[in-house]
Design an enzyme around this catalytic site. Sequence first.
Site, short mmCIF file in Angstrom:
data_model
loop_
_atom_site.label_atom_id
_atom_site.label_comp_id
_atom_site.label_asym_id
_atom_site.label_seq_id
_atom_site.Cartn_x
_atom_site.Cartn_y
_atom_site.Cartn_z
N GLY A 81 -49.35 18.04 -6.10
CA GLY A 81 -48.73 19.18 -5.42
C GLY A 81 -47.20 19.11 -5.46
O GLY A 81 -46.63 18.03 -5.45
N ARG A 145 -52.88 18.45 -11.76
CA ARG A 145 -53.70 17.48 -11.03
C ARG A 145 -54.67 16.71 -11.94
O ARG A 145 -55.60 16.07 -11.44
CB ARG A 145 -54.47 18.19 -9.91
CG ARG A 145 -53.57 18.68 -8.77
CD ARG A 145 -54.38 19.01 -7.53
NE ARG A 145 -53.56 19.53 -6.46
CZ ARG A 145 -52.89 18.77 -5.59
NH1 ARG A 145 -52.94 17.46 -5.69
NH2 ARG A 145 -52.16 19.33 -4.63
N ASP A 175 -50.50 9.14 -3.80
CA ASP A 175 -51.20 7.85 -3.82
C ASP A 175 -52.09 7.69 -5.04
O ASP A 175 -52.07 6.64 -5.70
CB ASP A 175 -51.98 7.64 -2.51
CG ASP A 175 -52.93 8.78 -2.19
OD1 ASP A 175 -52.72 9.90 -2.68
OD2 ASP A 175 -53.89 8.56 -1.45
N ASP A 176 -52.81 8.75 -5.41
CA ASP A 176 -53.68 8.67 -6.59
C ASP A 176 -52.88 8.45 -7.86
O ASP A 176 -53.22 7.62 -8.70
CB ASP A 176 -54.45 9.98 -6.76
CG ASP A 176 -55.73 9.98 -5.96
OD1 ASP A 176 -56.04 8.93 -5.36
OD2 ASP A 176 -56.39 11.03 -5.92
N LYS A 202 -44.23 10.51 -3.96
CA LYS A 202 -44.08 11.93 -3.63
C LYS A 202 -45.26 12.44 -2.83
O LYS A 202 -46.39 12.07 -3.11
CB LYS A 202 -43.99 12.71 -4.94
CG LYS A 202 -44.10 14.20 -4.80
CD LYS A 202 -45.24 14.82 -5.62
CE LYS A 202 -46.59 14.58 -5.04
NZ LYS A 202 -47.67 15.41 -5.60
N THR A 203 -45.08 13.20 -1.84
CA THR A 203 -46.05 14.13 -1.24
C THR A 203 -45.47 14.67 0.07
O THR A 203 -44.96 13.91 0.90
CB THR A 203 -47.45 13.55 -0.97
OG1 THR A 203 -48.23 14.56 -0.31
CG2 THR A 203 -47.49 12.31 -0.10
N ILE A 204 -45.58 15.99 0.22
CA ILE A 204 -45.10 16.58 1.47
C ILE A 204 -45.95 16.12 2.64
O ILE A 204 -45.52 16.12 3.78
CB ILE A 204 -45.08 18.12 1.43
CG1 ILE A 204 -46.49 18.68 1.26
CG2 ILE A 204 -44.12 18.65 0.39
CD1 ILE A 204 -46.66 20.05 1.85
N ASP A 205 -47.20 15.72 2.35
CA ASP A 205 -48.14 15.36 3.43
C ASP A 205 -47.67 14.13 4.21
O ASP A 205 -48.09 13.93 5.35
CB ASP A 205 -49.53 15.09 2.86
CG ASP A 205 -50.19 16.35 2.32
OD1 ASP A 205 -49.53 17.40 2.32
OD2 ASP A 205 -51.36 16.28 1.90
N TYR A 243 -48.15 37.50 22.55
CA TYR A 243 -49.04 36.95 21.53
C TYR A 243 -49.21 35.45 21.67
O TYR A 243 -48.27 34.73 21.98
CB TYR A 243 -48.49 37.22 20.12
CG TYR A 243 -48.33 38.67 19.78
CD1 TYR A 243 -49.43 39.53 19.78
CD2 TYR A 243 -47.08 39.19 19.44
CE1 TYR A 243 -49.28 40.88 19.46
CE2 TYR A 243 -46.92 40.52 19.12
CZ TYR A 243 -48.03 41.37 19.13
OH TYR A 243 -47.88 42.69 18.82
N MET A 250 -50.00 22.82 6.22
CA MET A 250 -50.48 21.93 5.15
C MET A 250 -50.48 20.47 5.54
O MET A 250 -49.65 20.03 6.34
CB MET A 250 -49.62 22.09 3.90
CG MET A 250 -50.28 22.91 2.84
SD MET A 250 -49.36 22.84 1.32
CE MET A 250 -50.26 24.10 0.42
N GLY A 251 -51.33 19.73 4.92
CA GLY A 251 -51.48 18.30 5.20
C GLY A 251 -52.96 18.04 5.09
O GLY A 251 -53.71 18.34 6.01
N GLU A 311 -54.14 21.44 8.51
CA GLU A 311 -55.08 21.95 7.51
C GLU A 311 -56.33 21.05 7.38
O GLU A 311 -57.43 21.54 7.20
CB GLU A 311 -54.31 21.98 6.20
CG GLU A 311 -55.04 22.35 4.97
CD GLU A 311 -54.14 22.18 3.75
OE1 GLU A 311 -54.03 23.14 3.01
OE2 GLU A 311 -53.55 21.10 3.55
#
Length: 553
Positions: A81, A145, A175-176, A202-205, A243, A250-251, A311
Amino acid sequence: MNISSLQKIRYAYKPKLPTMLRGGVAHICVNEGNVTQSVADQDKIQSLFPNTYGKKEITFQLGKNTSENRKHVIGVILSGGNAPGGHNVICGLYDALKQTNSENVLYGFKGGPSGLLNDDYIIFDDAYIDAYRNTGGFDMIGSGRTKLESEEQFEIVATVCKKHDITAIVIIGGDDSNTNAAVLAEYFVEHNCGIQVIGCPKTIDGDLKNEDIEISFGHDTATKTYSEIVGNIERDANSAKKYWHFAKVMGRSASFVVLEIALQTHPNVTVITEEVIEKKLSLFDVCNVIADSIEKRAALGMNFGMVVIPEGLIEAIPDIGILVQEINDLLAGKKIDVFNALPNWSSKYDYIYGGLSNASKAVFTLMPQSIQQQLCLERDPHGNVQIAFIETEKLISSFVGIELQKRKEAGTYVGKFNPLHHYLGYEGRCAFPSNFDTNYCYSLGYNAFMLIQYGYTGYLSKISNLAKPVEEWVAGGMPITKMMNMEHRHGEEKPVICKAYLDMQAKPYQLFLANRDKWAVETCYRYPGAIQYFGPSALCDCTTMTLQLEHEE
Ligand code: FBP
């Protein structure tokens, strides 16, 4: 009219390197530390990585470069991603490479790992690189991917590298991808291919995290982007006062993203996947917590609020997890064709409903039709539901609505419930990288070149001490095997980098815990605003609250 844009101004930003990398490539020497061992399953990992296991951790320092002077042809790929800062990893790598010798060459393989397999590439030059400096996204060469994991693929990669005289590959991924980088490095040594492999985290998660990776790149920018949006929504909620906003963020597995947003913006409710798993909370338990906040705020005359949902929650709630698993089985293999051939939703519904256990039937029937349909969408290549397609925020708010109705009938809830829904995901992955990510990524790339120059392979480019100003960051490398253990993946025992989950004893979560009851009832919103690129360093260069709390003295 002068249409100066942030895009143009950012091109000119000069990323900062840690002091030890500032003397130029000729003045960086290496300091070897202790030999390493994997975090667990040492014997097994050592036997699988006989050539690359147990290497020393290294740091760089200012001093005479003692590495062999040779020409470098390097290949780089982006994997998985998108995450803000990926371009700068490539820019840092390119600058270090060209500083060393203008004849050195950098190949960018397009579309992720498949670019390496298909020999689909571009050769970077100054003009190309300059058009992407300090920008977000992965559009410079694209990503993908495809997993590089089989010996047949490794042979193809070796052939492609040989064709172009490539002697090192940099893999920028999660990680992968970094696990596969280690496996590839081992293969190349074993087969005497003369190709080094270096990984970048790397990963935004944020779930590629351990004692050597303080934070994966992109997480800082993504969480700042989401926090800005959540803060803005909170301000709107507090202005309009009509409201309840439900935002899914995401995650995929861990809750690092939502926890950082919670610390930044103080929503009324933030659901934490790790807690749901630990306490085995059902869908109804989660919805009750939200309904409690709504009921208490309504009693104080506040029929508005903010709920943040990760998510990954959809798979973590036990009753939904079981339902999803049962649907996976009902749609596995050729059964998906049978399902797709059914003429309308009513017959599809009957097919699914008929195959479910009684407990799952109860959950499935209560769901809005849109969610039922999303749960039956095409599976990913591993046969799993694609969680990004499921509107968990709508699922949760509809069950909260059912609970509130019950409370209304019981006379305990007297408010009005108008839910609105948001999905915060892709907009965070390609934002202009924050100064932190800009500097971090450039340093990771520059540092990756130094590891290559000094002949290391199977290493992760490591920049640490990141809660401190960039001058004090520490550059070096860590054998990827150090981060590995054995895990069951898709029915096989495999060596993998351990995925990180929230440490619920650590300061960031504890701070959240100490405040969440108050945030649930009162309006304590915090408005972090947009990412700042220019101005006082305390405002522009700081990293996540999580990282700061983790490294607070
Ligand atoms: P990575 O793990 O590859 O960094 O990707 C994470 C992520 O951004 C998740 O947060 C999200 O669930 C997923 O990618 C979406 O993937 P896709 O881009 O394939 O829709």
